[in-house]
Design a protein around this motif. Structure first.
Motif, PDB file in Angstrom:
ATOM      1  N   MET A 116       0.840  -1.192   0.000  1.00 15.38           N
ATOM      2  CA  MET A 116       0.000   0.000   0.000  1.00 15.38           C
ATOM      3  C   MET A 116       0.880   1.249   0.000  1.00 15.38           C
ATOM      4  N   PHE A 117       0.560   2.231  -0.872  1.00 14.11           N
ATOM      5  CA  PHE A 117       1.350   3.433  -0.978  1.00 14.11           C
ATOM      6  C   PHE A 117       0.487   4.645  -0.619  1.00 14.11           C
ATOM      7  N   LEU A 118       1.156   5.699  -0.129  1.00 19.00           N
ATOM      8  CA  LEU A 118       0.441   6.931   0.180  1.00 19.00           C
ATOM      9  C   LEU A 118      -0.202   7.515  -1.075  1.00 19.00           C
ATOM     10  N   ARG A 119       0.403   7.227  -2.229  1.00 21.56           N
ATOM     11  CA  ARG A 119      -0.171   7.700  -3.494  1.00 21.56           C
ATOM     12  C   ARG A 119      -1.597   7.172  -3.650  1.00 21.56           C
ATOM     13  N   GLN A 120      -1.816   5.896  -3.325  1.00 21.90           N
ATOM     14  CA  GLN A 120      -3.145   5.316  -3.444  1.00 21.90           C
ATOM     15  C   GLN A 120      -4.125   6.002  -2.475  1.00 21.90           C
ATOM     16  N   LEU A 121      -3.661   6.299  -1.280  1.00 23.59           N
ATOM     17  CA  LEU A 121      -4.516   6.960  -0.298  1.00 23.59           C
ATOM     18  C   LEU A 121      -4.882   8.369  -0.754  1.00 23.59           C
ATOM     19  N   SER A 122      -3.908   9.066  -1.358  1.00 28.62           N
ATOM     20  CA  SER A 122      -4.196  10.411  -1.850  1.00 28.62           C
ATOM     21  C   SER A 122      -5.201  10.373  -2.992  1.00 28.62           C
ATOM     22  N   TYR A 123      -5.128   9.327  -3.832  1.00 29.32           N
ATOM     23  CA  TYR A 123      -6.121   9.165  -4.902  1.00 29.32           C
ATOM     24  C   TYR A 123      -7.515   8.963  -4.301  1.00 29.32           C
ATOM     25  N   LEU A 124      -7.572   8.173  -3.240  1.00 29.55           N
ATOM     26  CA  LEU A 124      -8.859   7.878  -2.605  1.00 29.55           C
ATOM     27  C   LEU A 124      -9.474   9.153  -2.017  1.00 29.55           C
ATOM     28  N   VAL A 125      -8.666   9.973  -1.375  1.00 29.84           N
ATOM     29  CA  VAL A 125      -9.150  11.230  -0.797  1.00 29.84           C
ATOM     30  C   VAL A 125      -9.618  12.173  -1.906  1.00 29.84           C
ATOM     31  N   ALA A 126      -8.885  12.225  -3.004  1.00 22.14           N
ATOM     32  CA  ALA A 126      -9.294  13.061  -4.139  1.00 22.14           C
ATOM     33  C   ALA A 126     -10.612  12.571  -4.726  1.00 22.14           C
ATOM     34  N   LEU A 127     -10.785  11.267  -4.779  1.00 25.96           N
ATOM     35  CA  LEU A 127     -12.018  10.690  -5.304  1.00 25.96           C
ATOM     36  C   LEU A 127     -13.204  11.070  -4.414  1.00 25.96           C
ATOM     37  N   ASP A 128     -12.989  11.099  -3.123  1.00 24.01           N
ATOM     38  CA  ASP A 128     -14.045  11.517  -2.197  1.00 24.01           C
ATOM     39  C   ASP A 128     -14.375  12.992  -2.384  1.00 24.01           C
ATOM     40  N   ARG A 129     -13.365  13.791  -2.623  1.00 18.72           N
ATOM     41  CA  ARG A 129     -13.572  15.234  -2.768  1.00 18.72           C
ATOM     42  C   ARG A 129     -14.345  15.579  -4.033  1.00 18.72           C
ATOM     43  N   PHE A 130     -13.970  14.949  -5.162  1.00 18.85           N
ATOM     44  CA  PHE A 130     -14.564  15.315  -6.448  1.00 18.85           C
ATOM     45  C   PHE A 130     -15.719  14.413  -6.873  1.00 18.85           C
ATOM     46  N   ARG A 131     -15.797  13.210  -6.260  1.00 22.98           N
ATOM     47  CA  ARG A 131     -16.862  12.266  -6.602  1.00 22.98           C
ATOM     48  C   ARG A 131     -16.938  12.008  -8.103  1.00 22.98           C
ATOM     49  N   HIS A 132     -15.798  12.008  -8.724  1.00 26.91           N
ATOM     50  CA  HIS A 132     -15.733  11.805 -10.180  1.00 26.91           C
ATOM     51  C   HIS A 132     -14.316  11.346 -10.516  1.00 26.91           C
ATOM     52  N   PHE A 133     -14.195  10.222 -11.215  1.00 30.76           N
ATOM     53  CA  PHE A 133     -12.876   9.662 -11.499  1.00 30.76           C
ATOM     54  C   PHE A 133     -12.021  10.605 -12.352  1.00 30.76           C
ATOM     55  N   SER A 134     -12.601  11.199 -13.393  1.00 29.86           N
ATOM     56  CA  SER A 134     -11.813  12.047 -14.290  1.00 29.86           C
ATOM     57  C   SER A 134     -11.305  13.292 -13.573  1.00 29.86           C
ATOM     58  N   ARG A 135     -12.193  13.959 -12.806  1.00 33.07           N
ATOM     59  CA  ARG A 135     -11.773  15.178 -12.108  1.00 33.07           C
ATOM     60  C   ARG A 135     -10.772  14.865 -11.003  1.00 33.07           C
ATOM     61  N   ALA A 136     -10.943  13.737 -10.326  1.00 29.02           N
ATOM     62  CA  ALA A 136      -9.982  13.341  -9.297  1.00 29.02           C
ATOM     63  C   ALA A 136      -8.623  13.061  -9.928  1.00 29.02           C
ATOM     64  N   ALA A 137      -8.616  12.392 -11.069  1.00 23.33           N
ATOM     65  CA  ALA A 137      -7.359  12.095 -11.758  1.00 23.33           C
ATOM     66  C   ALA A 137      -6.674  13.374 -12.212  1.00 23.33           C
ATOM     67  N   GLU A 138      -7.461  14.314 -12.749  1.00 18.66           N
ATOM     68  CA  GLU A 138      -6.891  15.591 -13.188  1.00 18.66           C
ATOM     69  C   GLU A 138      -6.269  16.333 -12.014  1.00 18.66           C
ATOM     70  N   HIS A 139      -6.961  16.320 -10.877  1.00 16.39           N
ATOM     71  CA  HIS A 139      -6.441  16.985  -9.681  1.00 16.39           C
ATOM     72  C   HIS A 139      -5.126  16.359  -9.222  1.00 16.39           C
ATOM     73  N   CYS A 140      -5.012  15.040  -9.357  1.00 19.32           N
ATOM     74  CA  CYS A 140      -3.814  14.323  -8.919  1.00 19.32           C
ATOM     75  C   CYS A 140      -2.706  14.316  -9.967  1.00 19.32           C
ATOM     76  N   GLY A 141      -3.005  14.818 -11.166  1.00 21.13           N
ATOM     77  CA  GLY A 141      -1.996  14.870 -12.220  1.00 21.13           C
ATOM     78  C   GLY A 141      -1.691  13.535 -12.851  1.00 21.13           C
ATOM     79  N   VAL A 142      -2.685  12.647 -12.891  1.00 25.23           N
ATOM     80  CA  VAL A 142      -2.503  11.337 -13.518  1.00 25.23           C
ATOM     81  C   VAL A 142      -3.677  11.092 -14.466  1.00 25.23           C
ATOM     82  N   SER A 143      -3.571  10.033 -15.257  1.00 22.59           N
ATOM     83  CA  SER A 143      -4.664   9.676 -16.145  1.00 22.59           C
ATOM     84  C   SER A 143      -5.755   8.954 -15.358  1.00 22.59           C
ATOM     85  N   GLN A 144      -6.973   8.949 -15.899  1.00 23.53           N
ATOM     86  CA  GLN A 144      -8.060   8.252 -15.225  1.00 23.53           C
ATOM     87  C   GLN A 144      -7.797   6.754 -15.107  1.00 23.53           C
TER      88      GLN A 144
END
Length: 301
Positions: free
Chosen positions: A1-29
């Motif tokens: 388990m990496f902190l990167r995965q946890l940060s993705y999860l928190v972003a997903l909770d914030r935006f409730r959308h995979f594409s917007r969460a990915a954009e916020h994290c600077g990665v692809s969906q």
């Protein structure tokens, strides 16, 4: 388990959308989705509900999300602790304030910067409920709000700063009683602009009008202090606001008539933070400085 995965999860909770969460994290969906699936595989539970119509978290996912937020906040605190210990006068602090206390924020920032010269501050104006939620999610570290809105059994620590005083304010073009105090029935007969009904200070005002047995003549309701101030300066409407929410520099820009309202409650306003077993040196110092503000006399008329 990496902190990167946890940060993705928190972003997903914030935006409730995979594409917007990915954009916020600077990665692809696909990369974000794969990381979340890998996290679920490692934990052996389903975290995210995937449905074309509904997005959300499973019960297990909500617990993982809470743990992720705590872990990321703890890591951020560790980084700031190391930076603060190294540089002595640096770090970042996020503050949430309710609109009626906005005039207090410059005083608070001045005190904090005097103690921590290189401090980076982020200030967000929000309703009390949003401040408590952001504190709980550890998006902000400190809140400025009505203390009676903080749940007594909640995970929060508070500090009283001042007792709020509501006043009637108007330009010289509006006729007010020729005395220092005004009754609520007198204020009800004036053309008024007030904060929106969702605001706690407006609810206090409405309760006072009801207690006086009168119905105010409200011509404008808004959550924007700037708009209320513009109406005051234009001389069209009077308002009822806490002294901390009156226009800054009102004595030099356009003198206002100010009348105390009687009888009037004086709710406590103060600082709120999330109660934690360990706090960073920066947070400890910031809280100490903020709690040292003396405002009751400064805000009395």
């Amino acid at each position: 388990m990496f902190l990167r995965q946890l940060s993705y999860l928190v972003a997903l909770d914030r935006f409730r959308h995979f594409s917007r969460a990915a954009e916020h994290c600077g990665v692809s969906q696909p990369a974000l989705s794969a990381a979340i699936r890998q996290l679920e595989h490692e934990l052996g539970v389903t975290v995210v509900l995937r449905n074309r119509r509904v997005f959300g978290f499973t019960a297990e996912g909500e617990r993982v999300l809470a743990w992720a937020k705590q872990s990321i906040a703890a890591l951020d605190g560790l980084r700031q602790e190391a930076q603060f210990a190294h540089e002595v006068a640096g770090g970042s602090l996020s503050i949430g304030t309710m609109p009626p206390a906005i005039q207090i924020v410059p005083l608070l920032m001045e005190s904090l910067r005097a103690a921590v010269p290189a401090l980076h501050l982020s200030v967000n104006v929000a309703a009390s409920a949003d401040i408590l939620r952001d504190l709980g999610d550890q998006r902000i570290q400190m809140g400025l709000m009505y203390l009676d809105q903080v749940p007594a059994d909640g995970p929060f620590e508070t500090r009283h700063l001042y007792a709020e005083q509501l006043v009637l304010a108007a330009s010289s073009q509006v006729s007010l009683p020729n005395r220092t105090a005004c009754r609520w029935d007198e204020a009800a007969r004036l053309p008024l602009c007030l904060l929106g009904r969702s605001m706690r200070s407006r609810q206090i005002v409405d309760a006072c009008f009801r207690e006086a047995g009168c119905e105010p003549a409200v011509y404008l309701e808004t959550n924007s202090l700037e708009l209320l101030h513009a109406e005051l300066q234009a001389g069209r409407l009077a308002t009822i606001l806490p002294t901390a929410a009156l226009p800054a520099g009102r004595e030099t820009v356009a003198p206002l008539q100010i009348r105390r309202l009687s009888p009037c409650p004086t709710p406590g306003v103060g600082l709120v933070r999330l109660r934690q077993p360990v706090v960073t040196a920066l947070m400890a110092r910031s809280w100490e400085v903020a709690c040292g503000l003396v405002l009751d006399d400064a805000l009395k008329l």
